[in-house]
Design a protein around this motif. Structure first.
Motif, PDB file in Angstrom:
ATOM      1  N   ALA A   1     -51.089   8.288 -79.493  1.00  9.53           N
ATOM      2  CA  ALA A   1     -50.472   9.424 -78.803  1.00  9.53           C
ATOM      3  C   ALA A   1     -50.478   9.229 -77.292  1.00  9.53           C
ATOM      4  O   ALA A   1     -49.458   9.498 -76.630  1.00  9.53           O
ATOM      5  CB  ALA A   1     -51.198  10.714 -79.178  1.00  9.53           C
TER       6      ALA A   1
ATOM      7  N   THR B   1     -46.050  15.379 -76.119  1.00  4.84           N
ATOM      8  CA  THR B   1     -46.851  14.229 -76.521  1.00  4.84           C
ATOM      9  C   THR B   1     -48.224  14.286 -75.868  1.00  4.84           C
ATOM     10  O   THR B   1     -49.235  13.958 -76.505  1.00  4.84           O
ATOM     11  CB  THR B   1     -46.139  12.921 -76.131  1.00  4.84           C
TER      12      THR B   1
ATOM     13  N   ARG C   1     -43.547   7.880 -72.130  1.00  4.49           N
ATOM     14  CA  ARG C   1     -42.599   8.955 -71.839  1.00  4.49           C
ATOM     15  C   ARG C   1     -42.763   9.470 -70.413  1.00  4.49           C
ATOM     16  O   ARG C   1     -41.785   9.923 -69.802  1.00  4.49           O
ATOM     17  CB  ARG C   1     -42.762  10.070 -72.861  1.00  4.49           C
TER      18      ARG C   1
ATOM     19  N   THR D   1     -40.517  16.433 -73.669  1.00  4.74           N
ATOM     20  CA  THR D   1     -40.981  15.381 -74.573  1.00  4.74           C
ATOM     21  C   THR D   1     -42.320  14.828 -74.122  1.00  4.74           C
ATOM     22  O   THR D   1     -43.230  14.615 -74.933  1.00  4.74           O
ATOM     23  CB  THR D   1     -39.936  14.250 -74.634  1.00  4.74           C
TER      24      THR D   1
ATOM     25  N   TYR E   1     -47.839   6.699 -76.242  1.00  2.00           N
ATOM     26  CA  TYR E   1     -46.520   7.326 -76.243  1.00  2.00           C
ATOM     27  C   TYR E   1     -46.362   8.252 -75.040  1.00  2.00           C
ATOM     28  O   TYR E   1     -45.295   8.298 -74.410  1.00  2.00           O
ATOM     29  CB  TYR E   1     -46.306   8.108 -77.533  1.00  2.00           C
ATOM     30  N   ALA E   2     -47.410   9.020 -74.716  1.00  2.00           N
ATOM     31  CA  ALA E   2     -47.347   9.918 -73.566  1.00  2.00           C
ATOM     32  C   ALA E   2     -47.149   9.132 -72.275  1.00  2.00           C
ATOM     33  O   ALA E   2     -46.368   9.535 -71.397  1.00  2.00           O
ATOM     34  CB  ALA E   2     -48.620  10.762 -73.493  1.00  2.00           C
TER      35      ALA E   2
END
Length: 880
Positions: A71, A26, A78, A22, A74-75
């Motif tokens: 993005a 990302t 995560r 995941t 989010y990366a």
């Protein structure tokens, strides 16, 4: 072996591999968006001093940069979650700090974008920079990225072994699933799939078993698909009365009025149409947003590179240079180079596995992105070139290209064309549905065979083809517009509208809410889940009540517990055989999740009460009605073992919103033996859980998986559908529990004398659990006789010998099937004479009248009575 495709060779758990995947996906998306900005920044630099020339690339770069910032946030998040999962030393705290720093950088990035937006078009621009603000943003972003990179490296296997000299996270284990022995030495009843046909047949069988005391004697009743309707109905009603659905009872009379449970009345039909239309509109909007965004960037880039001229001509070698063509195929060339290096190296020397893994990974990643890049950069100009070459037959008549381009214009002609497209898709969907329900039946006559061939072979591919062609036309039209028309490029209101629509879809709905699951769940609940009131009336349970599975599926007053069987759709070669495409997913009041053979690692089951909270903070997703609807989700883009039939129509079903499956949390994730969502009091914790649960709902990415993707066991969410996509009888799940006896009620639609569902269950039990089933259904074969001798069979299942056993454990199987056998009551004989497909009515027809319902109910009661009345069967069932 777990993680073998990632080179982990079993040295990582499912959650660890999934979280790493995941994060890396990302991160790859963020890198792609960063690369997309490169030609825009170069164009702004080249247009220094000319406000008009740098406005379009400058503002377009700001829009892409906003997506890039989203993005990389989010990366970062995560990456922190991955480090936190590994939980080595104090690095989770460092990763958390790094993710917060990256978030601050994203906020500064947004401020920079707002400041630059107004400058473009009104002042000379030399660069995409806001002075000190830009440098501050970059410094903060770099600091956060470095903190996360160090945390990831220190928490990795390499970092732990090199820096700390400790072993990484313990690998997954592959032991046999531990059972609570609730069913050991007991009786289990299974109700097969088959829609309303099976529900009716199982009703008669359960009535007889209840009357003989065998229902209350059972420890578990397992329902699959249509059999799950009646298994759940019996279980829930038994909470308020001791004789559920007895002859002449008010609930049985009410059930007879609900045999058209899906579309019972005009109100239900209206809500069904709105459910389909709502999902269809959302799906088309999502597709349109993606196509418009891609066309905007692609059209500007092709115009900037002078590949497409203002008069819509295509120049493959702008400025007599091969740079554009080379750029288009670079990634594909790198992928081919990785393959070539591997082959040459292997020719002259032994290649270390780590090198082979690196080459394969680089090759796969570059191919994954290289093919879309080549298609967009070469295929779109090629499509526009071909459209331009189609001649115009008459000056008074519009050419074919103009007619095609009008499909996406906001004109009357465009609206009419779009409406015609929707009608065509719905018509193809209906034809596909009819084809799926008749496939496998013998067609007589040339016309009938041609009709079956068209419905089962041509219509499925035709629907997907129409969708692809429509998407290609829209992409060509919009790309051509952005490449040749400056008014297209400067219409920034379009970007605002697209962002607003995307945010509205994210806030107002999700991939589960746009599907037909909610409508299906409500109809099943109102039709089958009833209670008997003190005045003797039978009424439907209030739909707003949360019939939590951990509570309502428990045994009541010594009766059986309710278990519903579904499947999780996955196609990982690490876990499932070729073309199986699924693993069992079982709803149990104590433990819920994925069960199966020893190829699946431990940890696939969760405490049901905890899982209910994780699936939805309001505890609406894992209920008895939800389990009924999920187990009966036969009509979905992903269908487990029968994917070979539905694969051609997957795209069509997804776009038309013909989706009954549900995205649920992967039970392998967050499975640490403690509540994932502990009950904390106070307004702030409750608000945090509520907002987090709403944000965490499945989004458009999951819809893409349904349409064209490959679902994986490593994903954070899994797509759960009809239990019949693995075992339509529920027999395999029953045998896994090692009961002493199993009564199997089979109303599946096997071809006459074939017993396909039984054969598949026998083979699956042997393959997945090493259980040998010895049962002979030959007395149930009609052959050339007018009727079969009987409708039941007796068998023995022998379980593999375990360490603490001196001899193998055995389970008795009593199998009763919906076939015409012996002398039936006259009403059944008459019904069978008038209905030649009885008792094998297709599941495509879910609309029964009172005669249909009573015929199948009576048959189930009669055939089950013939089973339990046999003296040897009666002796065996009485022995427990």
């Amino acid at each position: 072996m777990l993680g073998e495709s990632d080179g982990t060779r079993g040295a990582a758990t499912i959650e660890q591999v999934g979280r790493r995947r995941t994060f890396t996906r990302t991160l790859q998306l963020a890198i792609v968006l960063a690369i997309v900005q490169v030609p825009m920044r170069a164009a702004v630099h080249d247009a220094a001093g000319s406000p008009l020339d740098c406005e379009v690339p400058g503002r377009l770069s700001i829009l892409v940069d906003a997506a890039f910032a989203t993005a990389y946030v989010y990366a970062a998040y995560r990456a922190y979650k991955y480090v936190k999962f590994l939980n080595h030393q104090s690095w989770p705290r460092a990763a958390a700090a790094g993710s917060w720093v990256v978030l601050v950088a994203a906020l500064l990035d947004g401020l920079e974008g707002l400041r630059l937006w107004s400058d473009f078009g009104s002042a000379p621009c030399a660069d995409l920079s806001a002075g000190w603000l830009t440098w501050l943003m970059r410094a903060v972003w770099l600091a956060g990225a470095l903190m996360l990179a160090v945390s990831l490296l220190a928490s990795s296997r390499f970092g732990q072994q090199t820096w700390y000299g400790v072993q990484p996270t313990p690998p997954a284990t592959f032991r046999r699933s531990k059972r609570d022995d609730k069913d050991a030495g007991r009786l289990v009843i299974t109700c097969s799939g088959g829609g309303i046909r099976s529900a009716s047949f199982c009703l008669g069988a359960l009535q007889l078993l209840c009357d003989r005391g065998l229902y209350d004697k059972a420890s578990t009743v397992i329902g699959v698909s249509g059999g799950g309707y009646m298994a759940a109905a019996f279980h829930v009603l038994r909470r308020t009365c001791t004789d559920p659905f007895s002859p002449g009872s008010p609930e049985l009379a009410r059930l007879r009025r609900q045999t058209r449970y899906l579309l019972s009345g005009g109100r239900a039909m209206f809500r069904a149409a709105l459910s389909v239309l709502f999902g269809l509109i959302v799906n088309l909007l999502l597709i349109g947003i993606v196509l418009r965004a891609v066309a905007w960037v692609l059209g500007w880039f092709l115009a900037d590179q002078k590949v497409i001229t203002p008069d819509l001509q295509v120049d493959w070698l702008p400025n007599d240079s091969w740079s554009f063509v080379g750029m288009s195929v670079t990634l594909v060339a790198v992928s081919a180079l990785m393959f070539l290096i591997e082959k040459v190296w292997d020719r002259w020397a032994r290649m270390p596995d780590v090198v082979r893994t690196i080459l394969t990974t680089v090759g796969n990643v570059t191919l994954r992105y290289g093919v879309p890049v080549a298609v967009l950069l070469l295929g779109v100009p090629g499509g526009l070139y071909l459209l331009g070459k189609i001649p115009d037959d008459s000056a008074d008549q519009p050419s074919l290209p103009s007619l095609l381009l009008a499909l996406v214009d906001p004109t009357k002609q465009g609206v009419a064309s779009f409406g015609a497209l929707v009608v065509v898709l719905i018509g193809l969907g209906k034809s596909v549905w009819n084809g799926l329900t008749v496939e496998g039946k013998a067609a007589t006559g040339l016309r009938a065979r041609l009709l079956v061939f068209a419905r089962t072979k041509l219509a499925p591919w035709a629907g997907s083809t129409v969708i692809v062609i429509a998407a290609v036309i829209a992409l060509l039209r919009w790309t051509g517009g952005y490449a040749t028309d400056t008014t297209y490029q400067k219409d920034w209101n379009v970007a605002l509208v697209l962002v607003a629509i995307a945010l509205a879809i994210k806030v107002l709905t999700d991939a589960n809410r746009t599907s037909l699951h909610s409508f299906y769940r409500e109809r099943l609940s109102r039709a089958f889940l009833v209670k008997r009131q003190d005045n003797g009336a039978a009424v439907a349970l209030d739909y707003h009540l949360r019939l939590r599975y951990s509570d309502w599926a428990k045994p009541n007053d010594g009766g059986p517990q309710l278990v519903i069987a579904g499947v999780a759709n996955v196609d990982d070669p690490d876990f499932v055989p070729t073309q199986r495409d699924c693993v069992p997913f079982v709803f149990d009041p104590a433990q819920i999740g994925i069960v199966g053979d020893r190829s699946l690692p431990d940890g696939g089951q969760r405490e049901t009460a905890d899982y209910e909270r994780e699936a939805d903070v309001l505890k609406r997703e894992v209920t008895v009605p939800a389990a009924m609807a999920i187990s009966g989700a036969a009509f979905s883009p992903l269908t487990g073992r029968v994917n070979e039939r539905t694969r051609p129509v997957r795209l069509l079903l997804a776009v038309l919103n013909a989706r009954l499956g549900v995205w649920l949390p992967n039970p392998y994730w967050n499975n640490r033996g403690e509540p994932s969502f502990p009950d904390r009091h106070g307004f702030v914790p409750k608000l945090r859980r509520y907002v987090g649960s709403v944000i965490d709902k499945p989004g458009p990415y999951r819809l893409l998986h349904e349409a064209v993707g490959s679902p994986s066991m490593y994903e954070r969410r899994i797509y759960v559908t009809d239990g019949g996509h693995y075992d339509n009888l529920g027999l395999v799940e029953a045998l896994r529990r090692k009961p002493a006896q199993v009564i199997v009620i089979d109303a599946s639609n096997d071809a006459e004398d074939r017993f396909t569902a039984l054969a598949e269950a026998i083979a699956t039990a042997r393959m997945d659990h090493g259980i040998e089933v010895n049962i002979d259904p030959s007395p149930m074969i009609r052959g050339t006789k007018p009727r079969a001798d009987r409708a039941w069979a007796y068998g023995i299942a022998t379980h593999p010998l375990e360490d603490d056993e001196e001899k193998p454990y055995k389970t008795e199987i009593f199998f009763v099937k919906a076939v015409l056998a012996g002398q039936l009551d006259w009403d059944l004989e008459q019904y069978a004479a008038e209905h030649t497909d009885f008792p094998r009515r297709t599941t495509g027809d879910q609309f029964y009248d009172e005669w249909d319902f009573e015929a199948y109910r009576s048959l189930g009661h009669t055939l089950t009575r013939s089973l339990v009345d046999h003296h040897r069967v009666d002796d065996r069932l009485s022995s427990l």
